[in-house]
Enzyme design. Structure first.
Site, mmCIF file in Angstrom:
data_model
loop_
_atom_site.group_PDB
_atom_site.id
_atom_site.type_symbol
_atom_site.label_atom_id
_atom_site.label_comp_id
_atom_site.label_asym_id
_atom_site.label_seq_id
_atom_site.Cartn_x
_atom_site.Cartn_y
_atom_site.Cartn_z
ATOM 1 N N CYS B 105 0.896 -1.172 0.000
ATOM 2 C CA CYS B 105 0.000 0.000 0.000
ATOM 3 C C CYS B 105 0.926 1.211 0.000
ATOM 4 O O CYS B 105 1.076 1.883 1.009
ATOM 5 C CB CYS B 105 -0.913 -0.005 1.213
ATOM 6 S SG CYS B 105 -1.821 -1.548 1.414
ATOM 7 N N ALA B 106 1.549 1.423 -1.130
ATOM 8 C CA ALA B 106 2.795 2.193 -1.168
ATOM 9 C C ALA B 106 2.631 3.713 -1.102
ATOM 10 O O ALA B 106 3.501 4.400 -0.574
ATOM 11 C CB ALA B 106 3.576 1.824 -2.416
ATOM 12 N N ALA B 107 1.561 4.256 -1.658
ATOM 13 C CA ALA B 107 1.427 5.711 -1.725
ATOM 14 C C ALA B 107 1.302 6.291 -0.322
ATOM 15 O O ALA B 107 0.730 5.631 0.554
ATOM 16 C CB ALA B 107 0.196 6.076 -2.558
ATOM 17 N N PRO B 108 1.872 7.480 -0.055
ATOM 18 C CA PRO B 108 2.511 8.404 -1.001
ATOM 19 C C PRO B 108 3.997 8.157 -1.229
ATOM 20 O O PRO B 108 4.654 8.986 -1.849
ATOM 21 C CB PRO B 108 2.285 9.754 -0.319
ATOM 22 C CG PRO B 108 2.295 9.450 1.139
ATOM 23 C CD PRO B 108 1.695 8.082 1.278
ATOM 24 N N GLY B 109 4.542 7.051 -0.738
ATOM 25 C CA GLY B 109 5.857 6.620 -1.199
ATOM 26 C C GLY B 109 7.060 7.025 -0.367
ATOM 27 O O GLY B 109 8.190 6.797 -0.784
ATOM 28 N N LYS B 111 7.998 5.661 2.460
ATOM 29 C CA LYS B 111 8.670 4.421 2.874
ATOM 30 C C LYS B 111 9.239 3.687 1.663
ATOM 31 O O LYS B 111 10.228 2.964 1.788
ATOM 32 C CB LYS B 111 7.706 3.524 3.650
ATOM 33 C CG LYS B 111 7.275 4.117 4.998
ATOM 34 C CD LYS B 111 6.491 3.119 5.824
ATOM 35 C CE LYS B 111 5.831 3.780 7.024
ATOM 36 N NZ LYS B 111 4.633 4.568 6.671
ATOM 37 N N ARG B 134 -3.067 9.368 -5.247
ATOM 38 C CA ARG B 134 -1.962 9.324 -4.285
ATOM 39 C C ARG B 134 -0.661 8.820 -4.925
ATOM 40 O O ARG B 134 0.429 9.074 -4.422
ATOM 41 C CB ARG B 134 -2.341 8.451 -3.088
ATOM 42 C CG ARG B 134 -3.251 9.177 -2.099
ATOM 43 C CD ARG B 134 -3.975 8.223 -1.169
ATOM 44 N NE ARG B 134 -3.119 7.290 -0.477
ATOM 45 C CZ ARG B 134 -2.471 7.542 0.677
ATOM 46 N NH1 ARG B 134 -2.619 8.713 1.246
ATOM 47 N NH2 ARG B 134 -1.728 6.642 1.238
ATOM 48 N N ASP B 173 2.009 -1.626 4.947
ATOM 49 C CA ASP B 173 1.658 -0.449 5.748
ATOM 50 C C ASP B 173 0.199 -0.154 5.415
ATOM 51 O O ASP B 173 -0.104 0.639 4.525
ATOM 52 C CB ASP B 173 2.591 0.711 5.350
ATOM 53 C CG ASP B 173 2.360 1.960 6.166
ATOM 54 O OD1 ASP B 173 1.791 1.856 7.262
ATOM 55 O OD2 ASP B 173 2.740 3.049 5.701
ATOM 56 N N CYS B 224 -0.604 3.045 11.706
ATOM 57 C CA CYS B 224 -0.412 4.215 12.581
ATOM 58 C C CYS B 224 -1.656 4.365 13.461
ATOM 59 O O CYS B 224 -2.076 5.461 13.797
ATOM 60 C CB CYS B 224 -0.102 5.480 11.796
ATOM 61 S SG CYS B 224 -1.346 5.948 10.612
#
Lengths: 154, 293
Positions: B105-109, B111, B134, B173, B224
């Site tokens: 769930c990569a965006a906004p990138g 990490k 995103r 994430d 988070c």
């Protein structure tokens, strides 16, 4: 590839790009290392891959990565060096007046493209033009574009 | 809802006020800059920084005379603004050059670029996100940070056919309820129904992630959220349903909860880590790492 080559010639670069490793996604041009080959399997959903060289529109628009790579090149590349204040104005989209330039490398004559350098880093590039009898470097692209893109999308 | 959530945190052993704020921090992008060189440069400009001892490249921002999101050094990709707790999962996962890593769930990138930095631009990061709007931020981040070992797909990860490909490491994430530290309206927007809905969606993503992991590979599950339904209870569900073992996480936070509102969980769930705002001074965060057997 033609537009990319034209841009490289324009700034006086002798950089060669391995055409075998070139990849196009919409108007973006990438080079992709062999390690990524196996992971490119679904073209219609692919939005980014490897190293972004730039974008093709009517002209080739280089990415900051390519610009920095060019800036590190040895040889007669067209560059102007500026101080922090002039550099910041350039990053805000302004042109560079000739009298604000600390040092020139390569050609600085009407029509040529030149990189704008601050403290070893490339901030973007411009085209030499005349303005009210003086020579200026007309801003074509600067790294402030990252902020403008975000603002435009929000 | 504020009192409901604060009461839940009290039951879990933490007297939070609901007004805690996180410290600001940055991460040096080692793909483009060496820490020592960049720090000298920023200190000359009047920026005050303090090394965060549990992060390789993280520094707390104690003061700056200008916006650190609009400097030459930021635009040139020499650093990223990234909250300390959010830097921890990649640090704990420890991707190596040459690994095959999936960022689900990569965006906004932020990490994603951190993964590439740990991998020194070698190997492969496959970044996937379902939200196209995103992904523009992710593309900008990769471009600014000089990431060259990443492939990005706009897709629901379940709709991608990975064929025989399995990953050494997966960063999951997940989309979660977030926490009030980073969102001033959080207590107004959130309800326990949201939390349950998110937890269910997260379990679906966990199932997908385990399927895409190599045997011996490591899945980092992170949120988070301070809500146990999205954290320890989902990890318990993972242990109950798949052949995985949890890896002990060492860091500045607390061990994961092994008893949640009267429900006893496996002791192994304690191998995960929680960042409570009153303990670590960051936003709320949760990290668990599962090794596929």
């Amino acid at each position: 590839m033609r537009l990319l080559k034209k841009f490289l010639e324009g700034v006086g670069s002798s950089l060669t790009v391995d055409e075998e490793r070139l990849l196009r996604i919409n108007n973006k041009r990438f080079t992709v290392g062999e390690e990524l080959d196996n992971f490119i399997f679904r073209w219609d959903n692919l939005v980014y891959a490897g190293k972004l060289l730039g974008k093709d529109r009517k002209l080739f628009h280089p990415s900051p990565t390519l610009l920095q790579e060019l800036a590190s090149e040895q040889g007669p590349l067209n560059k102007v060096h500026v101080n922090r204040e002039t550099g910041w104005l350039f990053v805000c989209g302004r042109d560079v007046f000739e009298e604000s330039i600390l040092k020139k490398e390569g050609k600085f004559e009407e029509g040529v493209l030149s990189l704008v350098m601050f403290d070893g880093s490339c901030l973007g590039y411009g085209r030499v033009e005349s303005f009210q009898g003086k020579r200026i470097l007309k801003n074509v692209f600067d790294i402030g574009d990252f902020l403008r893109r975000e603002r435009w999308r929000t | 809802m504020k009192s409901v959530f604060l009461d839940r945190y009290r039951q879990l052993g933490h007297e939070l006020t609901g007004d805690e704020t996180p410290s600001k921090s940055l991460r040096v992008n080692t793909l483009k800059a060496e820490s020592e060189w960049l720090l000298e440069r920023l200190i000359e400009l009047g920026v005050s920084l303090r090394k965060i001892d549990y992060l390789r490249d993280g520094y707390a921002i104690e003061g700056s005379p200008f916006s650190l999101g609009a400097s030459f050094e930021y635009l040139l990709g020499y650093y990223n603004l990234q909250e300390a707790a959010s830097q921890f999962p990649v640090e704990a996962l420890g991707p190596k050059p040459g690994d095959a890593v999936l960022d689900m769930c990569a965006a906004p990138g932020i990490k994603t670029s951190q993964l590439a930095a740990h991998m020194e631009n070698k190997g492969a990061v496959v970044a996937v996100d379902v939200d196209r709007s995103r992904l523009y931020a992710l593309e900008n981040s990769l471009e600014r940070c000089g990431v060259e070992n990443c492939v990005v797909y706009h897709s629901d990860v379940n709709e991608l056919d990975f064929g025989e490909i399995r990953f050494d490491k997966i960063l999951l994430d997940v989309p979660c309820s977030g926490n009030y530290i980073i969102d001033g309206d959080w207590f107004i927007k959130r309800s326990l129904v949201d939390v349950e809905r998110n937890a269910e969606r997260q379990r679906g993503l966990l199932e997908t992630a385990v399927g895409l992991l190599k045997v011996g590979g490591v899945l980092s599950y992170t949120t988070c959220s301070l809500e146990p339904e999205e954290d320890e209870l989902n990890v318990q569900w993972l242990l109950d349903n798949f052949d995985v073992e949890l890896r002990e996480i060492k860091g500045p936070g607390s061990r994961g909860l092994t008893e949640v509102f009267g429900e006893k969980l496996d002791d192994d769930v304690g191998r995960s880590m929680r960042f409570w705002p009153d303990e670590v001074g960051t936003q709320g965060f949760f990290v668990a790492e599962a090794v596929k057997q």
